[in-house]
Design an enzyme around this catalytic site. Structure first.
Site, short mmCIF file in Angstrom:
data_model
loop_
_atom_site.label_atom_id
_atom_site.label_comp_id
_atom_site.label_asym_id
_atom_site.label_seq_id
_atom_site.Cartn_x
_atom_site.Cartn_y
_atom_site.Cartn_z
NE ARG A 246 -4.29 -1.32 0.10
CZ ARG A 246 -4.44 -2.35 -0.72
NH1 ARG A 246 -3.44 -2.68 -1.53
NH2 ARG A 246 -5.55 -3.06 -0.73
CD GLU A 275 -3.00 3.35 -5.91
OE1 GLU A 275 -3.75 2.47 -6.35
OE2 GLU A 275 -1.80 3.15 -5.63
CG HIS A 293 -2.78 -0.55 -7.65
ND1 HIS A 293 -3.35 0.12 -6.59
CD2 HIS A 293 -2.74 -1.86 -7.27
CE1 HIS A 293 -3.64 -0.73 -5.62
NE2 HIS A 293 -3.27 -1.94 -6.02
#
Length: 326
Positions: A246, A275, A293
């Site tokens: 994370r 993000e 991601h």
């Protein structure tokens, strides 16, 4: 008078899901989709559940379900299913206080995320972003003995912070490159899972030997901002940092300072705080290998995640406790 429950159970989706997942859900339930596939405000998710007397809400890490939001969900709702293994975006205690079941999608994304972690390690160590930019900008002048020398992984010590499913899968892959595995976990693994990895009882001990540090811990109150200036100083000079966990576990300003100064050789990052609005200074650093991601982003993995969501809905609505309930 209370509104009648629809004949078919209603499922609200916060984002578009893989076509196979949506097709299977639509065959069994009335599905309210987010056709624009952009993050919806929490109030709109609540409204869609309320207007349609939904029994299940399927969310993703882009949806923040705070205690306040959960308190306003309609009484018709039974289940919150997150299309992710992480669930720090949901106030679990508040959901349980409302009598809601919360599920995630563990296990099925282990290999895909571990593959991305190795891609980040290799990309950061071998300066892949710099090399690709030279090719794309037509600035490569040809091979030379000192050109863009990176770090050889063989014999390097890989420190894994969080030796769960993904951490262990990363260790398996890293051993194939001749890396020496070290790890810190809340509890030591049994020997058959350690596979010769060196256990460190504290995170600080792990940092001191981590030529490459790979982060696999959840984002909690204890881990938020974990990798800050003081902990970066404990890493060996020229270490590489990789994050597929994370974004919140990294102090961006401190990591950027260390990358800029050369205290760290490089970083490979797949996740970011806030993000998609990552810290803009990452983009200007030549020693960052950055991905949007992509940890679980394979067709096979996302379909498997969808199957977990479907199973949790089917189980809950049939009166069984979902196997992946939190």
């Amino acid at each position: 008078m209370t509104a009648a429950q629809p004949a078919r159970p209603v499922i609200v989706l916060s984002r578009r899901l893989p076509p196979a997942t949506e097709a299977e859900l639509t065959g069994q339930y009335t599905v309210i989709t987010n056709t624009d596939d952009t993050p919806l405000p929490a109030a709109e998710l609540v409204s869609r559940c309320d207007r349609n007397r939904a029994v299940a809400l399927v969310v993703t890490p882009t949806d923040r379900l705070s205690a306040e939001t959960i308190s306003t969900l309609p009484d018709s709702l039974r289940l919150i299913a997150t299309f992710s293994v992480g669930y720090d975006h949901i106030d679990i205690a508040a959901a349980k206080a409302r009598g809601l079941t919360v599920t995630n999608t563990p296990g099925v994304l282990t290999d895909a995320t571990a593959d991305i972690a190795l891609l980040l390690i290799l990309g950061a160590a071998r300066r892949a972003s710099e090399g690709e930019r030279e090719i794309r900008s037509a600035s490569w002048t040809g091979w030379r003995p000192t050109h863009m020398m990176g770090t050889h992984l063989g014999g390097r010590r890989l420190g894994i912070l969080g030796m769960g499913r993904i951490g262990q899968a990363v260790a398996v892959r890293a051993r194939a490159f001749g890396m020496e595995i070290h790890y810190h976990n809340r509890s030591r693994l049994p020997p058959d899972q350690e596979q010769g990895a060196v256990f460190h009882p504290t995170a600080d001990s792990l940092l001191t030997v981590s030529d490459v540090l790979s982060l696999h811990c959840p984002a909690t109150a204890e881990t938020t901002g974990f990798l800050d200036r003081d902990r970066i100083e404990r890493l060996p000079p020229g270490a590489i940092v990789v994050n597929t966990a994370r974004g919140a576990v990294v102090n961006d300003a401190d990591l950027i300072t260390a990358l800029r100064s050369g205290r760290l050789a490089a970083a490979g990052l797949d996740v970011f705080a806030g993000e998609p609005d990552l810290h803009p200074d990452y983009r200007g650093l030549s020693n960052t290998f950055l991905l949007p991601h992509l940890g679980s982003a394979t067709v096979e993995t996302r379909v498997a995640m969808g199957a977990c969501v479907i199973d949790s809905i089917q189980s809950d609505l049939s009166g069984r406790s979902p196997t992946n309930a939190l």
